[in-house]
Design a protein around this motif. Sequence first.
Motif, PDB file in Angstrom:
ATOM      1  N   ALA A 171       0.890  -1.288   0.416  1.00 18.44           N
ATOM      2  CA  ALA A 171       0.019   0.146  -0.440  1.00 18.44           C
ATOM      3  C   ALA A 171       0.645   1.406   0.159  1.00 18.44           C
ATOM      4  CB  ALA A 171      -1.004   0.342   1.509  1.00 18.44           C
ATOM      5  N   LEU A 172       2.315   1.097   0.379  1.00 18.88           N
ATOM      6  CA  LEU A 172       2.704   2.180   1.129  1.00 18.88           C
ATOM      7  C   LEU A 172       3.563   2.521  -0.724  1.00 18.88           C
ATOM      8  CD1 LEU A 172       3.745   3.958   2.937  1.00 18.88           C
ATOM      9  CD2 LEU A 172       5.841   2.472   3.759  1.00 18.88           C
ATOM     10  N   ALA A 173       3.613   1.830  -1.336  1.00 14.26           N
ATOM     11  CA  ALA A 173       4.813   1.270  -2.534  1.00 14.26           C
ATOM     12  C   ALA A 173       3.583   2.171  -3.315  1.00 14.26           C
ATOM     13  CB  ALA A 173       5.117   0.322  -2.852  1.00 14.26           C
ATOM     14  N   ASP A 174       2.445   1.650  -3.357  1.00 11.33           N
ATOM     15  CA  ASP A 174       1.745   2.381  -4.375  1.00 11.33           C
ATOM     16  C   ASP A 174       1.442   3.451  -4.105  1.00 11.33           C
ATOM     17  OD1 ASP A 174       1.284  -0.435  -5.151  1.00 11.33           O
ATOM     18  OD2 ASP A 174      -0.911  -0.910  -4.102  1.00 11.33           O
ATOM     19  N   PHE A 175       1.039   4.305  -2.742  1.00  8.01           N
ATOM     20  CA  PHE A 175       0.245   5.562  -3.291  1.00  8.01           C
ATOM     21  C   PHE A 175       2.038   6.754  -3.627  1.00  8.01           C
ATOM     22  CE2 PHE A 175       1.150   6.695   1.517  1.00  8.01           C
ATOM     23  CZ  PHE A 175       0.682   5.671   1.653  1.00  8.01           C
ATOM     24  N   CYS A 176       2.852   6.103  -2.453  1.00  6.29           N
ATOM     25  CA  CYS A 176       4.207   7.069  -2.719  1.00  6.29           C
ATOM     26  C   CYS A 176       4.837   6.939  -3.707  1.00  6.29           C
ATOM     27  CB  CYS A 176       5.252   6.198  -1.650  1.00  6.29           C
ATOM     28  SG  CYS A 176       5.392   6.343   0.218  1.00  6.29           S
ATOM     29  N   CYS A 230      12.201  11.015   0.190  1.00  5.30           N
ATOM     30  CA  CYS A 230      11.654   9.849  -1.082  1.00  5.30           C
ATOM     31  C   CYS A 230      12.751   9.181  -2.148  1.00  5.30           C
ATOM     32  CB  CYS A 230      10.717  10.026  -1.580  1.00  5.30           C
ATOM     33  SG  CYS A 230       9.416  10.005   0.116  1.00  5.30           S
ATOM     34  N   ARG A 231      12.156   8.699  -3.033  1.00 10.15           N
ATOM     35  CA  ARG A 231      12.550   7.975  -4.211  1.00 10.15           C
ATOM     36  C   ARG A 231      11.314   7.975  -5.541  1.00 10.15           C
ATOM     37  NH1 ARG A 231      16.566   3.927  -3.061  1.00 10.15           N
ATOM     38  NH2 ARG A 231      16.932   5.672  -0.896  1.00 10.15           N
ATOM     39  N   LEU A 232      11.893   8.075  -6.659  1.00 15.10           N
ATOM     40  CA  LEU A 232      11.151   7.257  -7.696  1.00 15.10           C
ATOM     41  C   LEU A 232      11.798   6.887  -8.400  1.00 15.10           C
ATOM     42  CD1 LEU A 232       9.071  10.757  -8.639  1.00 15.10           C
ATOM     43  CD2 LEU A 232       8.439   8.410  -8.001  1.00 15.10           C
ATOM     44  N   PRO A 233      12.197   5.527  -9.126  1.00 11.35           N
ATOM     45  CA  PRO A 233      10.105   4.799  -8.543  1.00 11.35           C
ATOM     46  C   PRO A 233      10.257   4.160  -7.096  1.00 11.35           C
ATOM     47  CG  PRO A 233      11.451   3.809  -9.872  1.00 11.35           C
ATOM     48  CD  PRO A 233      12.440   4.956  -9.575  1.00 11.35           C
ATOM     49  N   TYR A 234       9.057   4.599  -7.001  1.00 13.40           N
ATOM     50  CA  TYR A 234       9.460   3.954  -4.933  1.00 13.40           C
ATOM     51  C   TYR A 234       8.388   2.792  -5.257  1.00 13.40           C
ATOM     52  CZ  TYR A 234       8.919   4.427  -0.009  1.00 13.40           C
ATOM     53  OH  TYR A 234       8.480   4.602   1.463  1.00 13.40           O
ATOM     54  N   THR A 235       9.952   1.703  -4.501  1.00 18.72           N
ATOM     55  CA  THR A 235       9.107  -0.088  -5.133  1.00 18.72           C
ATOM     56  C   THR A 235       8.675  -0.480  -3.791  1.00 18.72           C
ATOM     57  OG1 THR A 235      11.457  -0.950  -4.854  1.00 18.72           O
ATOM     58  CG2 THR A 235      11.458   0.455  -6.907  1.00 18.72           C
ATOM     59  N   VAL A 236       8.067  -1.656  -4.136  1.00 18.27           N
ATOM     60  CA  VAL A 236       7.460  -1.991  -2.976  1.00 18.27           C
ATOM     61  C   VAL A 236       8.925  -2.437  -1.566  1.00 18.27           C
ATOM     62  CG1 VAL A 236       7.416  -4.427  -1.689  1.00 18.27           C
ATOM     63  CG2 VAL A 236       6.214  -3.181  -3.561  1.00 18.27           C
ATOM     64  N   ASP A 237      10.237  -2.407  -2.691  1.00 16.76           N
ATOM     65  CA  ASP A 237      11.611  -2.940  -1.330  1.00 16.76           C
ATOM     66  C   ASP A 237      11.564  -1.562  -1.112  1.00 16.76           C
ATOM     67  OD1 ASP A 237      11.419  -5.782  -1.854  1.00 16.76           O
ATOM     68  OD2 ASP A 237      13.539  -4.956  -3.259  1.00 16.76           O
ATOM     69  N   ASP A 238      11.678   0.201  -1.216  1.00 15.77           N
ATOM     70  CA  ASP A 238      11.646   0.507  -0.625  1.00 15.77           C
ATOM     71  C   ASP A 238      10.697   0.810   0.370  1.00 15.77           C
ATOM     72  OD1 ASP A 238      13.747   1.526  -2.316  1.00 15.77           O
ATOM     73  OD2 ASP A 238      12.092   2.510  -3.652  1.00 15.77           O
ATOM     74  N   ALA A 239       9.460   0.669   0.452  1.00 12.53           N
ATOM     75  CA  ALA A 239       8.260   0.365   1.539  1.00 12.53           C
ATOM     76  C   ALA A 239       8.996  -0.198   2.171  1.00 12.53           C
ATOM     77  CB  ALA A 239       7.631   0.068   0.936  1.00 12.53           C
ATOM     78  N   HIS A 240       9.822  -1.455   2.290  1.00 10.00           N
ATOM     79  CA  HIS A 240      10.480  -2.514   3.447  1.00 10.00           C
ATOM     80  C   HIS A 240      11.657  -1.825   4.519  1.00 10.00           C
ATOM     81  CE1 HIS A 240      11.355  -6.350   4.706  1.00 10.00           C
ATOM     82  NE2 HIS A 240      10.300  -6.903   5.044  1.00 10.00           N
ATOM     83  N   ILE A 259      -1.428   6.035   8.927  1.00 12.56           N
ATOM     84  CA  ILE A 259      -2.329   6.901   9.220  1.00 12.56           C
ATOM     85  C   ILE A 259      -3.482   5.581   8.255  1.00 12.56           C
ATOM     86  CG2 ILE A 259      -3.744   8.870   7.995  1.00 12.56           C
ATOM     87  CD1 ILE A 259      -1.209  10.612   7.694  1.00 12.56           C
ATOM     88  N   THR A 260      -4.640   5.326   8.873  1.00 13.44           N
ATOM     89  CA  THR A 260      -5.043   4.710   8.349  1.00 13.44           C
ATOM     90  C   THR A 260      -6.838   5.286   8.234  1.00 13.44           C
ATOM     91  OG1 THR A 260      -5.783   3.524  10.310  1.00 13.44           O
ATOM     92  CG2 THR A 260      -3.974   2.477   9.253  1.00 13.44           C
ATOM     93  N   LEU A 261      -7.146   5.052   6.935  1.00 10.20           N
ATOM     94  CA  LEU A 261      -8.914   4.675   7.106  1.00 10.20           C
ATOM     95  C   LEU A 261      -9.462   4.129   7.312  1.00 10.20           C
ATOM     96  CD1 LEU A 261     -10.978   7.675   6.074  1.00 10.20           C
ATOM     97  CD2 LEU A 261     -10.403   7.153   4.018  1.00 10.20           C
ATOM     98  N   ASP A 262     -10.422   3.609   7.355  1.00  8.85           N
ATOM     99  CA  ASP A 262     -11.257   2.521   7.983  1.00  8.85           C
ATOM    100  C   ASP A 262     -10.720   1.327   7.930  1.00  8.85           C
ATOM    101  OD1 ASP A 262     -13.582   4.120   7.584  1.00  8.85           O
ATOM    102  OD2 ASP A 262     -14.092   4.040   5.414  1.00  8.85           O
ATOM    103  N   ASP A 263      -9.186   1.195   8.732  1.00 14.02           N
ATOM    104  CA  ASP A 263      -8.276   0.381   8.404  1.00 14.02           C
ATOM    105  C   ASP A 263      -7.075   0.367   7.372  1.00 14.02           C
ATOM    106  OD1 ASP A 263      -8.479   0.070  10.710  1.00 14.02           O
ATOM    107  OD2 ASP A 263     -10.537  -1.529  10.214  1.00 14.02           O
ATOM    108  N   ASN A 264      -7.111   0.958   6.378  1.00 13.30           N
ATOM    109  CA  ASN A 264      -6.518   0.941   4.758  1.00 13.30           C
ATOM    110  C   ASN A 264      -5.691   2.078   5.476  1.00 13.30           C
ATOM    111  OD1 ASN A 264      -7.574  -1.155   3.798  1.00 13.30           O
ATOM    112  ND2 ASN A 264      -9.595   0.612   3.498  1.00 13.30           N
ATOM    113  N   VAL A 265      -4.197   1.763   5.360  1.00 15.09           N
ATOM    114  CA  VAL A 265      -2.875   3.028   4.713  1.00 15.09           C
ATOM    115  C   VAL A 265      -3.481   3.718   4.157  1.00 15.09           C
ATOM    116  CG1 VAL A 265      -0.226   3.017   5.279  1.00 15.09           C
ATOM    117  CG2 VAL A 265      -1.524   0.698   6.236  1.00 15.09           C
ATOM    118  N   ILE A 266      -3.344   4.591   4.112  1.00 15.11           N
ATOM    119  CA  ILE A 266      -3.475   5.421   3.275  1.00 15.11           C
ATOM    120  C   ILE A 266      -2.243   6.799   3.287  1.00 15.11           C
ATOM    121  CG2 ILE A 266      -5.684   5.740   2.736  1.00 15.11           C
ATOM    122  CD1 ILE A 266      -6.095   8.807   4.065  1.00 15.11           C
ATOM    123  N   GLY A 267      -1.205   6.687   4.542  1.00 14.14           N
ATOM    124  CA  GLY A 267      -0.477   7.537   4.829  1.00 14.14           C
ATOM    125  C   GLY A 267       0.477   7.648   5.696  1.00 14.14           C
ATOM    126  N   CYS A 268       1.649   8.514   6.290  1.00 14.28           N
ATOM    127  CA  CYS A 268       2.463   8.223   7.117  1.00 14.28           C
ATOM    128  C   CYS A 268       2.493   9.397   8.205  1.00 14.28           C
ATOM    129  CB  CYS A 268       3.353   8.090   6.670  1.00 14.28           C
ATOM    130  SG  CYS A 268       4.957   8.112   7.699  1.00 14.28           S
TER     131      CYS A 268
END
Length: 169
Positions: free
Chosen positions: A17-22, A34-44, A64-73
Amino acid sequence: MTYNIKLRRFEYEDAQALADFCNDEDLQRYLLLCRLPYTVDDAHAFIKYAKDCQKSGGEQCFAITLDDNVIGCISYTIQSGCHCNSASVGYYISKEYWHNGIMPIAVKNLLEIIFQNSAINRVFAEIFAENTPSARVLEKCGFVREGYLRKGVSKDGIMHDAILYALVR
Ligand SMILES: CC(C)(COP(=O)(O)OP(=O)(O)OC[C@H]1O[C@@H](n2cnc3c(N)ncnc32)[C@H](O)[C@@H]1OP(=O)(O)O)[C@@H](O)C(=O)NCCC(=O)NCCS
């Protein structure tokens, strides 16, 4: 509209989820680390950093969760030496959710955490001068503009002016 916003510690399962929106140029424009591209490994790697810091007393990071989904930090960092009663804050949320008043809720939640768990009496943020959305978030949470820092931040080798906001209890 009322949003079900909560803060919690990151788990490794949040990496996708973090990688998707970052992985977003607009989201990263005023972020330093941060960095682009931001990968799942970066999020990990970030989540590992957050977990290490939780133990060491470094930057304290929350999902930061909205209805238990991570949408931010959102995070705070207690300063050292004669600044040990101050903490800096930083934050971002997925572009999908901008301009819904969500970050002010998250900042107020973080302030509660900071003030309940520490002797901190000053919370501050230094933002890029052109980051009006971030300035608005801080103003909505009661932060006061304290100064204009010429060439106060450097990103990718370019100096930018910054604005210092702080809230004192
Ligand atoms: C800055 C940020 C956290 C704001 O979060 P948010 O939940 O959208 O905050 P708000 O809904 O309270 O909106 C704050 C301001 O953003 C601006 N804004 C946000 N989205 C906008 C949009 N699509 N169109 C126009 N203005 C917008 C407005 O100026 C708004 O102020 P207003 O409510 O007085 O009109 C978010 O834009 C973000 O994550 N940005 C990228 C990361 C970043 O810059 N972090 C801060 C680093 S210091």
